[in-house]
Design a protein around this motif. Structure first.
Motif, PDB file in Angstrom:
ATOM      1  N   SER A 190       0.841  -1.191   0.000  1.00 53.70           N
ATOM      2  CA  SER A 190       0.000   0.000   0.000  1.00 53.70           C
ATOM      3  C   SER A 190       0.877   1.242   0.000  1.00 53.70           C
ATOM      4  O   SER A 190       1.862   1.318   0.751  1.00 53.70           O
ATOM      5  CB  SER A 190      -0.912   0.010   1.232  1.00 53.70           C
ATOM      6  N   GLU A 191       0.513   2.201  -0.849  1.00 55.34           N
ATOM      7  CA  GLU A 191       1.238   3.465  -0.947  1.00 55.34           C
ATOM      8  C   GLU A 191       0.252   4.627  -0.831  1.00 55.34           C
ATOM      9  O   GLU A 191      -0.956   4.452  -1.007  1.00 55.34           O
ATOM     10  CB  GLU A 191       1.976   3.555  -2.290  1.00 55.34           C
ATOM     11  N   PHE A 192       0.800   5.812  -0.568  1.00 57.34           N
ATOM     12  CA  PHE A 192      -0.016   7.033  -0.630  1.00 57.34           C
ATOM     13  C   PHE A 192       0.927   8.210  -0.845  1.00 57.34           C
ATOM     14  O   PHE A 192       1.647   8.613   0.052  1.00 57.34           O
ATOM     15  CB  PHE A 192      -0.850   7.232   0.633  1.00 57.34           C
ATOM     16  N   TRP A 193       0.891   8.728  -2.054  1.00 56.40           N
ATOM     17  CA  TRP A 193       1.777   9.830  -2.408  1.00 56.40           C
ATOM     18  C   TRP A 193       1.182  10.581  -3.600  1.00 56.40           C
ATOM     19  O   TRP A 193       0.212  10.147  -4.197  1.00 56.40           O
ATOM     20  CB  TRP A 193       3.184   9.317  -2.738  1.00 56.40           C
ATOM     21  N   PHE A 224      -0.278  13.539  -3.467  1.00 58.74           N
ATOM     22  CA  PHE A 224      -1.442  14.349  -3.103  1.00 58.74           C
ATOM     23  C   PHE A 224      -1.061  15.826  -2.987  1.00 58.74           C
ATOM     24  O   PHE A 224       0.119  16.165  -2.810  1.00 58.74           O
ATOM     25  CB  PHE A 224      -2.055  13.841  -1.790  1.00 58.74           C
ATOM     26  N   GLU A 270       4.656  11.633   2.389  1.00 57.50           N
ATOM     27  CA  GLU A 270       4.328  10.636   1.378  1.00 57.50           C
ATOM     28  C   GLU A 270       4.977   9.303   1.754  1.00 57.50           C
ATOM     29  O   GLU A 270       6.010   9.262   2.419  1.00 57.50           O
ATOM     30  CB  GLU A 270       4.826  11.093   0.007  1.00 57.50           C
ATOM     31  N   LEU A 290      -2.073  -1.045   5.457  1.00 59.90           N
ATOM     32  CA  LEU A 290      -3.417  -0.640   5.063  1.00 59.90           C
ATOM     33  C   LEU A 290      -4.409  -1.500   5.827  1.00 59.90           C
ATOM     34  O   LEU A 290      -4.444  -2.726   5.666  1.00 59.90           O
ATOM     35  CB  LEU A 290      -3.626  -0.821   3.556  1.00 59.90           C
ATOM     36  N   SER A 345      -2.212  -1.241  -3.591  1.00 56.40           N
ATOM     37  CA  SER A 345      -3.053  -0.061  -3.433  1.00 56.40           C
ATOM     38  C   SER A 345      -2.237   1.226  -3.445  1.00 56.40           C
ATOM     39  O   SER A 345      -1.317   1.404  -2.644  1.00 56.40           O
ATOM     40  CB  SER A 345      -3.835  -0.160  -2.121  1.00 56.40           C
ATOM     41  N   SER A 362      -4.171   3.995  -3.242  1.00 57.36           N
ATOM     42  CA  SER A 362      -5.099   4.756  -2.410  1.00 57.36           C
ATOM     43  C   SER A 362      -6.174   3.801  -1.934  1.00 57.36           C
ATOM     44  O   SER A 362      -6.464   2.794  -2.592  1.00 57.36           O
ATOM     45  CB  SER A 362      -5.737   5.917  -3.187  1.00 57.36           C
ATOM     46  N   ASN A 393     -10.237   4.318   7.460  1.00 54.43           N
ATOM     47  CA  ASN A 393      -8.809   4.017   7.408  1.00 54.43           C
ATOM     48  C   ASN A 393      -8.292   3.845   8.831  1.00 54.43           C
ATOM     49  O   ASN A 393      -8.240   4.801   9.606  1.00 54.43           O
ATOM     50  CB  ASN A 393      -8.064   5.155   6.698  1.00 54.43           C
ATOM     51  N   ASP A 443      -5.459   3.734  10.877  1.00 61.05           N
ATOM     52  CA  ASP A 443      -4.055   4.122  10.743  1.00 61.05           C
ATOM     53  C   ASP A 443      -3.164   3.339  11.706  1.00 61.05           C
ATOM     54  O   ASP A 443      -3.497   3.130  12.873  1.00 61.05           O
ATOM     55  CB  ASP A 443      -3.895   5.612  11.016  1.00 61.05           C
TER      56      ASP A 443
END
Length: 296
Positions: free
Chosen positions: A155-158, A160, A170, A176, A219, A221, A249, A251
């Motif tokens: 899982s990533e999130f960057w 934004f 990021e 996740l 993922s 997002s 989510n 965390d």
């Protein structure tokens, strides 16, 4: 200016019902929460207090338990039986809505063998259904809630937007985790077709599809994961035309062990329960019929 009575309904909520099937030595347990809501010609009781058209909520509760005496079966069938009864037995009732939550239990093992009459509450999510019947048509929604799932990586999130209030870093690798609440709408509104539906198979297949999509999606997002989960259900269960998902989510933050002279190579985390991001969305077939009142 005139004042008028708007839409209204009433019922008996959260009837706790446990049935033990004692066929032979091996018992089976069904643990339900059943809520009934009725609507129709109820203006008199609101405007004048006359109760001659009001089926007491205590009677609704008693009906739930009386119907359980003959067996429950699949929760969709049980909800349909109740909804049809309330509409057909009371002239003042035009519509009935029944929601059922089924709590999972698993059989214990004693001395290496399955126990005949001992159970433990399972943690695989709570199966749900909501049925609406108006005397002619029936709408059925199935689902699951409190299904907690977690990927330790993938899982990533960057990428934004960043403004003067953005502090979140990021990441290309994160835990996740979410507690899935999902509901799915069956396309049929025909009473005979609803009786032919294999509710247990539809539930098992939809649940497995969601879990496969969650575990198999790299993922970027949680929104992407939501769409993958809903799409997989529609791809595998043809009777389902729409899926609604709510994914909080959960965390997990890397614990700072540096004050103790320790490193932390992605192994020790602390879980925060609030505040949390809440991702919600609907995935549906482009030719899905309009949603019926079981959604509302």
């Amino acid at each position: 200016m005139a004042i008028v009575l708007g839409e209204n309904r009433y019922g008996k909520a959260e009837n706790g019902l446990v049935r033990v099937d004692r066929d032979g030595d091996e018992h089976r347990i069904t643990d339900l929460d059943v809520s009934v809501s009725l609507s129709g010609d109820m203006s008199d009781t609101h405007l004048t207090g006359a109760n001659d058209k009001v089926l007491a909520t205590d009677t609704q509760k008693n009906t739930v338990f009386a119907f359980a005496r003959d067996g429950i079966g699949e929760i969709e069938d049980f909800a349909l039986r109740l909804a049809r009864h309330f509409v057909t037995s009371q002239e003042s009732i035009a519509r009935a809505r029944v929601r059922v939550a089924s709590f999972p239990w698993q059989r214990l093992t004693v001395d290496g063998q399955p126990a005949h009459h001992s159970f433990a509450r399972a943690g695989g999510g709570t199966r749900t259904t909501t049925v609406h019947h108006d005397g002619e048509r029936a709408w059925v929604v199935g689902g699951v809630e409190d299904l907690t799932v977690l990927n330790t990586t993938g899982s990533e999130f960057w990428g934004f937007p960043r403004d003067e209030y953005t502090t979140l870093a990021e990441t290309k690798d994160r835990i996740l985790a979410t507690a899935v609440t999902a509901s799915w709408r069956f396309g049929t509104e025909d009473t005979e077709d609803t009786e032919d539906t294999d509710w247990a198979s539809a539930y098992d297949t939809a649940l497995a599809a969601m879990l496969d999509a969650f575990g198999g999606t790299h993922s970027l997002s949680l929104q992407q994961t939501l769409y993958a989960m809903g799409s997989r259900v529609l791809e595998t269960v043809p009777e389902i035309v729409e899926v609604r998902l709510s994914l909080p989510n959960k965390d997990h933050f890397l614990a700072d062990l540096s004050p103790f002279g320790l490193d932390n190579p992605g192994e020790v985390f602390y879980a925060a329960d609030r505040p949390y991001g809440l991702i919600e969305g609907t995935v549906l077939r482009d030719d899905a019929p309009p949603a019926g009142p079981a959604w509302s």
